[in-house]
Scaffold this motif. Structure first.
Motif, mmCIF file in Angstrom:
data_model
loop_
_atom_site.group_PDB
_atom_site.id
_atom_site.type_symbol
_atom_site.label_atom_id
_atom_site.label_comp_id
_atom_site.label_asym_id
_atom_site.label_seq_id
_atom_site.Cartn_x
_atom_site.Cartn_y
_atom_site.Cartn_z
ATOM 1 N N LEU A 207 0.830 -1.204 0.000
ATOM 2 C CA LEU A 207 0.000 0.000 0.000
ATOM 3 C C LEU A 207 0.864 1.254 0.000
ATOM 4 C CD1 LEU A 207 -2.699 1.488 0.203
ATOM 5 C CD2 LEU A 207 -2.568 1.211 2.700
ATOM 6 N N TYR A 208 1.856 1.307 0.867
ATOM 7 C CA TYR A 208 2.715 2.496 0.947
ATOM 8 C C TYR A 208 3.541 2.673 -0.323
ATOM 9 C CZ TYR A 208 1.439 2.935 5.863
ATOM 10 O OH TYR A 208 0.750 3.113 7.022
ATOM 11 N N HIS A 209 3.867 1.551 -0.989
ATOM 12 C CA HIS A 209 4.620 1.622 -2.249
ATOM 13 C C HIS A 209 3.742 2.245 -3.337
ATOM 14 C CE1 HIS A 209 7.471 0.532 -5.373
ATOM 15 N NE2 HIS A 209 6.471 -0.005 -6.047
ATOM 16 N N ILE A 210 2.472 1.829 -3.397
ATOM 17 C CA ILE A 210 1.539 2.386 -4.385
ATOM 18 C C ILE A 210 1.281 3.850 -4.104
ATOM 19 C CG2 ILE A 210 -0.828 2.262 -5.275
ATOM 20 C CD1 ILE A 210 -0.775 -0.743 -4.653
ATOM 21 N N TRP A 211 1.238 4.200 -2.817
ATOM 22 C CA TRP A 211 0.865 5.546 -2.398
ATOM 23 C C TRP A 211 1.942 6.577 -2.724
ATOM 24 C CZ3 TRP A 211 -3.107 5.102 1.901
ATOM 25 C CH2 TRP A 211 -3.930 6.230 1.920
#
Length: 212
Positions: A207-211
């Motif tokens: 999630l943090y990578h996509i964000w």
């Protein structure tokens, strides 16, 4: 007509700005909620560290008790009292851990409503997946907590029994068997919780990578 077009363009700009603000607000709300969850999770980790330290101390006392046997009752009685105090201290810390997890669980329920407002489809889907994984993880923790509380209760009964000079070897063995059986249940619940935690950490990283 020129003035009307100006007004129209101005209104469109305002709507775009408001839409952008809504998007940023939704993302900020979700990020803020996940940060709160992380804070509660860190508190639970701190309590777990303290529990591990107390468990190690208690295991050493238990080994000493078993090495003495009931023939050296005075030593067994004293060590059992010390062990009982450790059980009670562990109970306090597991309650603090439980409280932290419950707070995180309430926050995850609240953030689920906010996630639907995210505009980016990839982020929204990954956030929903993360929430589902975390909800299951908290359910697993609920089972782990109950097993641990039962374990503490059985250990407490054992150390009280060890302070009874008239306790028979059969009584002691039955209680030790109960503790051992519960320990097996606890190990199984803990393994499942660790698996769920690993899945959660991977989903959170995605999630943090996509964000970014």
């Amino acid at each position: 007509m020129f003035k009307a077009m100006q007004r129209c363009i101005w209104m469109m700009a305002v709507l775009l700005l408001l839409g952008s603000c809504d998007k940023l607000a939704a993302e900020q709300d979700v990020l803020s909620a996940f940060q709160k969850i992380a804070t509660y999770e860190n508190e639970a980790v701190e309590q777990q560290k303290k529990l591990n330290e107390l468990e190690q101390k208690q295991n050493k006392l238990y080994d000493r008790i078993m090495s003495y046997g009931m023939k050296q009752f005075a030593k067994v009685e004293q060590l059992s009292k010390e062990s009982l105090e450790l059980v009670e201290e562990r109970d306090k810390h597991v309650e603090k851990e439980y409280k932290a997890i419950q707070s995180a669980n309430r926050e995850i329920n609240a953030v689920k409503k906010k996630v639907s407002q995210l505009h980016d489809g990839d982020i929204r889907r990954q956030a929903i997946l993360l929430i589902d994984i975390e909800k299951k993880r908290y359910e697993t923790y609920g089972d782990l907590y109950l097993h641990y509380k039962e374990m503490l209760s059985l250990e407490k009964d054992l150390y009280i029994l060890l302070q009874n000079k008239h306790a028979t070897p059969e009584q002691l063995q039955r209680q030790i068997d109960r503790v051992n059986e519960q320990y097996k249940e606890l190990i199984g619940a803990n393994e499942q919780f660790n698996e769920d935690t690993e899945k959660y950490n991977k989903a959170k990283k995605r999630l943090y990578h996509i964000w970014k």
